[in-house]
Design a protein around this motif. Structure first.
Motif, PDB file in Angstrom:
ATOM      1  N   ASP A  53       4.635   5.425  -6.367  1.00 13.01           N
ATOM      2  CA  ASP A  53       5.538   4.672  -7.240  1.00 13.01           C
ATOM      3  C   ASP A  53       5.090   4.870  -8.683  1.00 13.01           C
ATOM      4  O   ASP A  53       4.002   4.425  -9.077  1.00 13.01           O
ATOM      5  CB  ASP A  53       5.512   3.190  -6.867  1.00 13.01           C
ATOM      6  CG  ASP A  53       6.517   2.364  -7.678  1.00 13.01           C
ATOM      7  OD1 ASP A  53       7.125   2.916  -8.618  1.00 13.01           O
ATOM      8  OD2 ASP A  53       6.676   1.167  -7.376  1.00 13.01           O
ATOM      9  N   MET A  54       5.927   5.559  -9.469  1.00 12.12           N
ATOM     10  CA  MET A  54       5.610   5.816 -10.878  1.00 12.12           C
ATOM     11  C   MET A  54       6.558   5.069 -11.812  1.00 12.12           C
ATOM     12  O   MET A  54       6.831   5.504 -12.921  1.00 12.12           O
ATOM     13  CB  MET A  54       5.661   7.322 -11.153  1.00 12.12           C
ATOM     14  CG  MET A  54       4.584   8.104 -10.417  1.00 12.12           C
ATOM     15  SD  MET A  54       4.512   9.856 -10.869  1.00 12.12           S
ATOM     16  CE  MET A  54       5.938  10.469  -9.975  1.00 12.12           C
ATOM     17  N   GLY A  55       7.087   3.933 -11.338  1.00 12.62           N
ATOM     18  CA  GLY A  55       7.977   3.142 -12.163  1.00 12.62           C
ATOM     19  C   GLY A  55       9.420   3.602 -12.037  1.00 12.62           C
ATOM     20  O   GLY A  55      10.157   3.138 -11.178  1.00 12.62           O
ATOM     21  N   LEU A  56       9.808   4.566 -12.880  1.00 16.83           N
ATOM     22  CA  LEU A  56      11.183   5.080 -12.834  1.00 16.83           C
ATOM     23  C   LEU A  56      11.397   6.020 -11.653  1.00 16.83           C
ATOM     24  O   LEU A  56      12.539   6.337 -11.303  1.00 16.83           O
ATOM     25  CB  LEU A  56      11.513   5.811 -14.144  1.00 16.83           C
ATOM     26  CG  LEU A  56      11.471   4.948 -15.404  1.00 16.83           C
ATOM     27  CD1 LEU A  56      11.731   5.810 -16.638  1.00 16.83           C
ATOM     28  CD2 LEU A  56      12.504   3.820 -15.318  1.00 16.83           C
ATOM     29  N   ILE A  67      -0.277   4.360  -5.522  1.00 14.14           N
ATOM     30  CA  ILE A  67      -0.363   5.311  -4.415  1.00 14.14           C
ATOM     31  C   ILE A  67      -0.832   4.593  -3.150  1.00 14.14           C
ATOM     32  O   ILE A  67      -1.827   3.859  -3.163  1.00 14.14           O
ATOM     33  CB  ILE A  67      -1.339   6.460  -4.744  1.00 14.14           C
ATOM     34  CG1 ILE A  67      -0.823   7.262  -5.940  1.00 14.14           C
ATOM     35  CG2 ILE A  67      -1.531   7.369  -3.539  1.00 14.14           C
ATOM     36  CD1 ILE A  67      -1.767   8.357  -6.384  1.00 14.14           C
ATOM     37  N   LYS A  68      -0.092   4.800  -2.055  1.00 20.16           N
ATOM     38  CA  LYS A  68      -0.497   4.302  -0.744  1.00 20.16           C
ATOM     39  C   LYS A  68      -0.458   5.472   0.231  1.00 20.16           C
ATOM     40  O   LYS A  68       0.526   6.225   0.264  1.00 20.16           O
ATOM     41  CB  LYS A  68       0.437   3.194  -0.245  1.00 20.16           C
ATOM     42  CG  LYS A  68       0.399   1.914  -1.060  1.00 20.16           C
ATOM     43  CD  LYS A  68       1.336   0.859  -0.461  1.00 20.16           C
ATOM     44  CE  LYS A  68       1.332  -0.417  -1.279  1.00 20.16           C
ATOM     45  NZ  LYS A  68       2.255  -1.437  -0.697  1.00 20.16           N
ATOM     46  N   THR A 113       8.678   7.673  -4.324  1.00 18.07           N
ATOM     47  CA  THR A 113       8.964   8.491  -3.158  1.00 18.07           C
ATOM     48  C   THR A 113       8.121   8.034  -1.975  1.00 18.07           C
ATOM     49  O   THR A 113       7.008   7.546  -2.148  1.00 18.07           O
ATOM     50  CB  THR A 113       8.682   9.984  -3.444  1.00 18.07           C
ATOM     51  OG1 THR A 113       8.974  10.756  -2.279  1.00 18.07           O
ATOM     52  CG2 THR A 113       7.229  10.204  -3.815  1.00 18.07           C
ATOM     53  N   GLU A 114       8.681   8.174  -0.797  1.00 18.29           N
ATOM     54  CA  GLU A 114       7.960   7.923   0.448  1.00 18.29           C
ATOM     55  C   GLU A 114       8.193   9.117   1.363  1.00 18.29           C
ATOM     56  O   GLU A 114       9.324   9.593   1.488  1.00 18.29           O
ATOM     57  CB  GLU A 114       8.440   6.635   1.124  1.00 18.29           C
ATOM     58  CG  GLU A 114       8.106   5.371   0.358  1.00 18.29           C
ATOM     59  CD  GLU A 114       8.484   4.118   1.120  1.00 18.29           C
ATOM     60  OE1 GLU A 114       8.868   4.238   2.304  1.00 18.29           O
ATOM     61  OE2 GLU A 114       8.403   3.022   0.535  1.00 18.29           O
ATOM     62  N   SER A 115       7.134   9.589   2.006  1.00 18.51           N
ATOM     63  CA  SER A 115       7.297  10.761   2.857  1.00 18.51           C
ATOM     64  C   SER A 115       6.203  10.825   3.916  1.00 18.51           C
ATOM     65  O   SER A 115       5.142  10.203   3.780  1.00 18.51           O
ATOM     66  CB  SER A 115       7.281  12.045   2.021  1.00 18.51           C
ATOM     67  OG  SER A 115       6.075  12.148   1.282  1.00 18.51           O
ATOM     68  N   LEU A 122       3.413  16.811  -6.606  1.00 23.05           N
ATOM     69  CA  LEU A 122       2.343  16.288  -5.754  1.00 23.05           C
ATOM     70  C   LEU A 122       1.573  17.418  -5.072  1.00 23.05           C
ATOM     71  O   LEU A 122       0.374  17.291  -4.820  1.00 23.05           O
ATOM     72  CB  LEU A 122       2.913  15.326  -4.713  1.00 23.05           C
ATOM     73  CG  LEU A 122       3.466  14.012  -5.268  1.00 23.05           C
ATOM     74  CD1 LEU A 122       4.036  13.156  -4.149  1.00 23.05           C
ATOM     75  CD2 LEU A 122       2.375  13.242  -6.019  1.00 23.05           C
ATOM     76  N   ARG A 123       2.247  18.534  -4.784  1.00 24.49           N
ATOM     77  CA  ARG A 123       1.541  19.688  -4.216  1.00 24.49           C
ATOM     78  C   ARG A 123       0.523  20.219  -5.223  1.00 24.49           C
ATOM     79  O   ARG A 123      -0.606  20.569  -4.856  1.00 24.49           O
ATOM     80  CB  ARG A 123       2.537  20.785  -3.831  1.00 24.49           C
ATOM     81  CG  ARG A 123       1.857  22.031  -3.246  1.00 24.49           C
ATOM     82  CD  ARG A 123       2.850  23.057  -2.721  1.00 24.49           C
ATOM     83  NE  ARG A 123       3.405  22.613  -1.447  1.00 24.49           N
ATOM     84  CZ  ARG A 123       4.632  22.144  -1.292  1.00 24.49           C
ATOM     85  NH1 ARG A 123       5.439  22.049  -2.351  1.00 24.49           N
ATOM     86  NH2 ARG A 123       5.074  21.767  -0.120  1.00 24.49           N
TER      87      ARG A 123
END
Length: 267
Positions: A48-51, A252-253, A54-56, A94-95
């Motif tokens: 979660d970066m505010g604006l 980050i989770k 993503t979840e994957s 993220l990669r």
């Protein structure tokens, strides 16, 4: 008759000591004999970066190689490399972050020193970095605690994204099962991180994040190689990002599992 009994008792005592000596667990390093392992893992990742958020479901893999290059007063110098790292289920951004993390591990743990019992030392620019030996211990489990459970806590000074931090680290280790050819070693660790200034000035400092892991190590004392591993892990951190005079946080989770297996074996 007494002499025979004494002789038999002495023979039994000697034989018992020899057997015990033979099964004393040690790592059997050989110069130039590489140990290659396959790392495979999967996890649920939330960023979660505010604006943007993503979840994957992600998967990752790599080949990790350990090569004893020489002996010294610390035991053996081991050269470690991580080949063909891959991650799926994430954005290109993220990669790239994943590959940066892999390169960081290569840089700080590319060489370390370890003795036949798994006691390690890591040096950077000829200075020993004590906390890095804890990470080596997640790879080559410390065998000096085979007969005595291990439990300790310490504070680690570090940085996250150029912010000074203090991390409280707790670790436990004990043997769950033991036989002539197999030792099942359990490891558990917990980390809680604070911004250094917050930690030093506040009675109840705000956490930057927490992480934990549990590892089942399957060690074969007859082979004396790095244990095969099954692990679960959980990470939940707010990573600070400074933009001018403003600090924002990336949440980050990540929760998942991984295996580290020698060669082509599967468990």
């Amino acid at each position: 008759m007494r002499c025979k009994i004494f002789f038999l008792f002495s023979f039994f005592l000697f034989f018992s000591c020899e057997v015990k000596k033979e099964i004393t667990p040690k790592y059997l390093f050989k110069i130039g004999e590489e140990q290659a392992c396959k790392l495979n893992g999967n996890a649920n990742l939330s960023v979660d970066m505010g604006l943007f958020s993503t979840e994957s479901k992600i998967t990752f893999k790599a080949e990790v190689k350990f090569n004893p290059s020489e002996t010294n007063k610390y035991g053996y110098k081991i050269k470690m490399d991580i080949n063909n790292p891959e991650i799926d289920g994430v954005s290109e951004q993220l990669r790239a972050a994943f590959l940066i993390g892999v390169n960081y591990i290569r840089r700080v743990l590319g060489e370390f020193h370890i003795d036949e019992y798994g006691r390690s030392k890591v040096f950077i620019n000829n200075t020993e970095i004590f906390y890095l030996s804890y990470f080596v211990g997640l790879l080559f489990t410390d065998l000096t605690y085979i007969n005595t459970p291990k439990s300790f806590s310490t504070n680690i000074i570090g940085w996250i994204n150029n912010f000074p931090t203090v991390t409280k680290y707790n670790e436990q280790q004990y043997v769950k099962e033991k036989s002539f050819s197999s030792i099942l070693i359990y490891q558990k660790g917990e980390l809680t991180t604070y911004e250094k200034e917050e930690f030093e000035k506040s009675i109840e400092p705000r956490k930057m994040g927490e992480a934990s892991y549990e590892i089942q190590n399957q060690f074969n004392p007859l082979e004396g190689k790095i244990p095969d591993k099954k692990a679960t892990f959980s990470i939940e951190y707010d990573i600070p990002v400074k933009q001018g005079f403003i600090t924002t946080y990336i949440k980050i989770k990540c929760k998942g599992e991984l295996t580290l297996i020698k060669g082509d074996k599967q468990i």
